[in-house]
Design a protein around this motif. Structure first.
Motif, mmCIF file in Angstrom:
data_model
loop_
_atom_site.group_PDB
_atom_site.id
_atom_site.type_symbol
_atom_site.label_atom_id
_atom_site.label_comp_id
_atom_site.label_asym_id
_atom_site.label_seq_id
_atom_site.Cartn_x
_atom_site.Cartn_y
_atom_site.Cartn_z
ATOM 1 N N PRO A 494 0.756 -1.325 0.093
ATOM 2 C CA PRO A 494 0.084 -0.169 0.178
ATOM 3 C C PRO A 494 1.034 1.314 0.036
ATOM 4 O O PRO A 494 2.011 1.281 0.440
ATOM 5 N N ASP A 495 0.235 2.192 -0.305
ATOM 6 C CA ASP A 495 1.002 3.820 -0.406
ATOM 7 C C ASP A 495 1.111 3.873 1.078
ATOM 8 O O ASP A 495 0.458 4.786 1.732
ATOM 9 N N ILE A 496 2.484 3.807 1.450
ATOM 10 C CA ILE A 496 2.748 3.962 3.104
ATOM 11 C C ILE A 496 3.473 5.136 3.044
ATOM 12 O O ILE A 496 3.936 5.733 4.314
ATOM 13 N N LYS A 497 3.661 5.999 1.868
ATOM 14 C CA LYS A 497 4.417 7.367 1.945
ATOM 15 C C LYS A 497 5.941 7.121 2.079
ATOM 16 O O LYS A 497 6.869 7.703 1.390
ATOM 17 N N GLN A 498 6.281 6.461 3.171
ATOM 18 C CA GLN A 498 7.797 6.338 3.616
ATOM 19 C C GLN A 498 8.363 5.224 2.603
ATOM 20 O O GLN A 498 7.922 4.057 2.783
ATOM 21 N N LYS A 499 9.259 5.496 1.915
ATOM 22 C CA LYS A 499 10.204 4.625 1.400
ATOM 23 C C LYS A 499 11.179 3.872 2.116
ATOM 24 O O LYS A 499 11.545 4.382 2.926
ATOM 25 N N LEU A 500 11.368 2.531 1.817
ATOM 26 C CA LEU A 500 12.015 1.728 2.598
ATOM 27 C C LEU A 500 13.258 1.236 2.005
ATOM 28 O O LEU A 500 13.347 0.825 0.795
ATOM 29 N N PRO A 513 34.462 -17.426 19.817
ATOM 30 C CA PRO A 513 35.457 -17.603 18.341
ATOM 31 C C PRO A 513 35.120 -16.550 17.666
ATOM 32 O O PRO A 513 34.025 -16.447 17.132
ATOM 33 N N VAL A 514 36.094 -15.824 17.267
ATOM 34 C CA VAL A 514 36.097 -14.820 16.098
ATOM 35 C C VAL A 514 36.004 -15.028 14.760
ATOM 36 O O VAL A 514 35.655 -14.446 13.930
ATOM 37 N N ASP A 515 36.285 -16.585 14.486
ATOM 38 C CA ASP A 515 36.359 -16.976 13.062
ATOM 39 C C ASP A 515 34.937 -17.620 12.636
ATOM 40 O O ASP A 515 34.456 -18.058 11.743
ATOM 41 N N MET A 516 33.637 -17.030 13.613
ATOM 42 C CA MET A 516 32.422 -17.396 13.162
ATOM 43 C C MET A 516 31.408 -15.968 13.053
ATOM 44 O O MET A 516 30.850 -15.312 13.559
ATOM 45 N N PRO A 517 32.102 -15.270 11.779
ATOM 46 C CA PRO A 517 30.877 -14.234 11.493
ATOM 47 C C PRO A 517 29.452 -14.348 11.401
ATOM 48 O O PRO A 517 29.074 -15.401 10.937
ATOM 49 N N PHE A 518 28.970 -13.342 11.812
ATOM 50 C CA PHE A 518 27.483 -13.308 11.758
ATOM 51 C C PHE A 518 26.649 -12.455 10.900
ATOM 52 O O PHE A 518 27.525 -11.505 10.540
ATOM 53 N N GLU A 519 25.476 -12.341 10.733
ATOM 54 C CA GLU A 519 24.819 -11.461 9.788
ATOM 55 C C GLU A 519 23.610 -10.624 10.456
ATOM 56 O O GLU A 519 23.109 -11.277 11.369
ATOM 57 N N ILE A 520 23.469 -9.513 9.918
ATOM 58 C CA ILE A 520 22.360 -8.612 10.562
ATOM 59 C C ILE A 520 21.630 -8.181 9.303
ATOM 60 O O ILE A 520 22.164 -8.221 8.063
ATOM 61 N N ILE A 521 20.366 -8.040 9.302
ATOM 62 C CA ILE A 521 19.352 -7.234 8.359
ATOM 63 C C ILE A 521 19.039 -5.836 8.766
ATOM 64 O O ILE A 521 18.342 -5.875 9.806
ATOM 65 N N PHE A 522 19.423 -5.009 8.099
ATOM 66 C CA PHE A 522 18.922 -3.722 8.487
ATOM 67 C C PHE A 522 17.970 -3.091 7.810
ATOM 68 O O PHE A 522 18.223 -3.001 6.700
ATOM 69 N N VAL A 523 16.851 -2.968 8.345
ATOM 70 C CA VAL A 523 15.545 -2.240 7.681
ATOM 71 C C VAL A 523 15.349 -0.853 8.005
ATOM 72 O O VAL A 523 15.369 -0.589 9.317
ATOM 73 N N SER A 524 15.402 0.226 7.062
ATOM 74 C CA SER A 524 15.197 1.471 7.668
ATOM 75 C C SER A 524 14.762 2.292 6.331
ATOM 76 O O SER A 524 14.299 2.051 5.393
ATOM 77 N N PRO A 525 14.051 3.633 6.775
ATOM 78 C CA PRO A 525 13.516 4.430 5.838
ATOM 79 C C PRO A 525 14.726 4.966 4.948
ATOM 80 O O PRO A 525 15.779 4.610 5.469
ATOM 81 N N SER A 526 14.310 5.255 3.757
ATOM 82 C CA SER A 526 15.507 5.575 2.504
ATOM 83 C C SER A 526 15.702 7.004 2.993
ATOM 84 O O SER A 526 14.772 7.998 3.171
ATOM 85 N N ASN A 527 17.087 7.370 2.678
ATOM 86 C CA ASN A 527 17.447 8.953 2.769
ATOM 87 C C ASN A 527 16.650 9.611 3.913
ATOM 88 O O ASN A 527 16.186 10.531 3.730
#
Length: 764
Positions: A494-500, A513-527
């Motif tokens: 839907p038109d939520i106005k905020q671009k993501l 142990p530092v040889d086990m890199p992990f990941e994050i997903i960062f979701v945010s407003p654009s600009n």
């Protein structure tokens, strides 16, 4: 004189309107390919497929979940492309709990619970024109019919005469003064404690196999010789002579099953001829026998095909020729979820091979192992290759697996970051000849048709159709590098106005142990025009994962202007078995440190406001949240906390949860007798939020389900009162009739609007 109507506060009004708008996006529950109408013989219709989509959405105004089915015709054109032929209006199926089309596509079986009474279901049989039979299950020896992913089944026999399903048998008990009692051995048992299978299975104790002869309206209960065996996931052998199912043995106790893939279970087989000989009769007098102490003459032998307990097995699937049966197994595993093996049973010899073994480490280019909850109900594209989906790092990946070689190839989705195989349809002509190793025809009748669902964190799901030609040799995997996809269904945002926008980031941990890199997903407003308020959002489990699939709650939070950090800390799925196994005994340490490192990463990139940080988490994510607000992470100061059905004190939970083994395993102790000694109780307390209660200063909102059997409400209630007694702002919202997932149609939107108000109060 009239009283002026009070307006909702602007923050809540904006949030509730936003959630209402987002709730119009349906989720795709299932998608199935049906052959074109059997009555049609035109060439055009021979190239047509009917796609049946089951969708659901929440009506926030009426506080109801709406389920409906949508049929679309897709017609093959040139170069394996499909055009949409027609799309009918959706049909409401809110009273339907489970359905399945017959092998020929001519008939449809539907389980319906009119009026919401799940204890008196109906089974309806439909052809392409009308309902041709309706069978009431009342008085037929069972109550609820299981429709969940663990036990639920509704499977047609190959000849389409019988339907196998799983239901809860009637077990009667009477008081000492009940005049209607015809069995004296049942007196005094009216209030006997009836143990169930925990979270999401309240009141469901003995899932049992039933067989419906729909033409005769005759229902037979299949009693297995093993007295303490729960039955589920039943399928027919391709020749219709055997029923194969998963059995969960139990004796002293039923442990919580939902999301617990390590429970002892095996693949069993029973003869259909024996079932019909022992269980059938014109009036079916067996329907009312006690399933706990059955008549010895009516029991059916079931033979265990897999390793004896405590090994685990699930999701059996026959190859098209019937020569092989594949299934998933976690072996002997103490964590509730983790890497699985794909195993194969040679049906003639019953010899078992491991097709794909456990994988210790994986990365973006190296297959990390199988973490699927189940295989697609139809997954074979020929006798040697299957399609399936599984977490691969922080995405859901669609893959093809070549069984003879174990070779895996990832399928590039037409859109989105995550891809899920929904269905594989192998036309009858190719099914019957799929064991041949020399077919290279690419005609429509020999290709497997595939439904794929794609999405990403900010884009709702889309459904795609393609076809794959079988391999010309059993020694080679079919090619999936040049698949052509046609769009079947999509639901625009839907038109939520905020671009993501979203980004997946890899982080090197600061704690060994530092040889086990992990990941994050960062979701945010654009600009954004300024630095964003941050929400740290660790997942529950702890052995689960966030993936780049669409989620309404995530879009809701990001659309309100928050930068949301989804953390796949060490212990998550999709990175290899070593990644999972590192967390037990370091629970409350590694997971917390990885979350802190995630916030530091976002702050170092200049993407967040260090003075406006909050944390949101449910279940084990709530455990992390409660711990982190009681720890010192330098410049990271949490201004607000939201905890959804959180673990706040492992020690007492070991005696009140449906999964007491979780408490021992994650705290680093052997399961043994499930009784903790004083030293173990102290350790459990120390690693829990309640062990840090005197250091907590963060305003905290608790969102609690009344009937949560996984993390009982007392966990949150005790911490809520402890905070109030220490003059820390705390609020507790209590949702009746809701369990651990807080998924009720009124509860789900309400909790997120409450979350929004709480965060706004303390982060503005």
């Amino acid at each position: 004189q009239t009283t002026a109507k009070k307006e909702m506060n602007p923050v809540a009004k904006h949030a509730s309107d936003l959630y209402k708008s987002l709730s119009t996006i349906p989720s795709i529950s299932s998608a199935t390919i049906l052959p074109s109408s059997p009555s049609s013989s035109s060439n055009d219709n021979n190239k047509a497929l009917t796609i049946s989509l089951s969708l659901s959405q929440t009506d926030v105004v009426l506080a109801k979940k709406k389920s409906y089915v949508l049929h679309k015709q897709m017609i093959e054109t040139n170069n394996n492309k499909y055009d949409e032929g027609y799309a009918a209006f959706p049909v409401d199926t809110s009273s339907v709990t489970i359905s399945n089309a017959s092998p020929s596509g001519k008939l449809l079986a539907v389980v319906r619970v009119d009026g919401g009474n799940k204890d008196e279901p109906f089974i309806e049989i439909w052809d392409r024109q009308r309902m041709i039979s309706s069978i009431s299950c009342k008085g037929k020896g069972h109550t609820s019919i299981y429709s969940d992913e663990w036990f639920g089944s509704l499977e047609w026999s190959p000849d389409e005469k019988y339907i196998a399903y799983i239901a809860e048998p009637i077990v009667e008990g009477f008081s000492y003064w009940d005049k209607d009692c015809k069995d004296p051995s049942k007196q005094g048992q009216k209030y006997e404690y009836k143990e169930d299978w925990g979270e999401a299975f309240i009141g469901l104790s003995s899932p049992s196999l039933f067989l419906l002869d729909w033409q005769e309206s005759n229902i037979l209960q299949v009693r297995i010789e093993h007295l303490h065996l729960a039955v589920g996931q039943v399928i027919w052998s391709p020749n219709g002579k055997e029923l194969v199912f998963v059995g969960w043995p139990y004796e002293h106790r039923r442990f919580g099953l939902k999301f617990c893939y390590n429970r002892a279970s095996g693949i069993y087989v029973a003869s259909v001829d024996e079932i019909l000989a022992r269980c059938s009769s014109p009036k079916n007098p067996l329907a009312h026998l006690d399933p706990v102490v059955p008549d010895k003459t009516t029991k059916v032998a079931a033979h265990l095909l897999t390793s004896p307990s405590p090994s685990s097995a699930r999701s059996p699937r026959f190859s098209p020729s019937g020569q092989f049966l594949i299934y998933l197994s976690c072996g002997v595993m103490v964590t509730h979820n983790g890497c699985a093996q794909l195993c194969q049973i040679h049906w003639d010899t019953k010899k078992i091979d491991v097709v794909k073994d456990f994988v210790k480490r994986g990365d973006a280019n190296t297959f990390p192992g199988i973490y699927s909850h189940s295989l697609p109900r139809r997954c074979f594209i020929d006798d040697h290759s299957i399609l399936f989906s599984s977490p691969w790092l922080s995405s859901t990946a669609a893959m093809i697996l070549h069984i003879p070689t174990g070779q895996i190839s990832r399928i590039s989705p037409p859109s989105g970051a995550s891809a899920t195989i929904m269905d594989v349809f192998l036309p009858p002509s190719s099914s019957s000849s799929s064991s041949s190793s020399s077919s290279s025809s690419s005609s429509s009748s020999s290709r497997a048709h595939v439904l794929l669902m794609t999405s990403d964190p900010i884009t709702p799901p889309k459904l795609w159709l393609s076809s794959i030609s079988p391999s010309s040799s059993a020694l080679a995997s079919p090619s999936v590098s040049d698949l052509t996809w046609s769009l079947v269904h999509s639901s625009p945002l839907p038109d939520i106005k905020q671009k993501l926008e979203y980004e997946v980031m890899t982080i090197t941990p600061s704690a060994d142990p530092v040889d086990m890199p992990f990941e994050i997903i960062f979701v945010s407003p654009s600009n954004p025009s300024s630095k964003l308020p941050l929400l740290l959002y660790p997942h529950g489990g702890p052995h689960s994962a966030f993936t780049t699939d669409y989620a309404t709650s995530l879009v809701f939070l990001a659309s309100l202007g928050y930068g949301v950090i989804l953390v796949n800390y060490r212990g998550s799925l999709g990175f290899g078995s070593d990644f999972v196994d590192i967390l037990p005994s370091r629970c409350g340490e590694l997971d917390l440190q990885d979350c802190a490192d995630s916030v530091k990463k976002i702050l170092a990139l200049g993407k967040g406001d260090p003075n406006r940080i909050a944390i949101v988490g449910g279940s084990h994510g709530g455990f992390i949240a409660g711990n982190m607000i009681g720890c010192d992470y330098g410049d990271i100061k949490f201004k607000a906390c939201v905890m959804r059905n959180p673990v706040t004190n492992i020690a007492p939970m070991a005696y009140i949860s449906d999964i007491p083994d979780w408490c021992f395993v994650e705290a680093g102790f052997p399961i043994n007798t499930m009784v903790a000694n004083p030293n173990q109780m102290k350790t459990m307390m120390d690693v829990s939020p309640m062990g840090k209660i005197d250091r907590i200063k963060t305003p905290t909102l608790f969102l609690i389900g009344e009937v949560d059997k996984r993390v009982p409400p007392s966990q949150a209630i005790s911490m809520h009162y402890a905070l109030l007694e220490r003059h820390i702002p705390s609020r507790l919202v209590f949702y009746p009739k809701n369990g651990h997932g807080l998924l009720g149609p009124e509860c789900e939107p309400d909790q997120w609007v409450n979350t929004c108000e709480w965060l706004h109060t303390y982060l503005q």
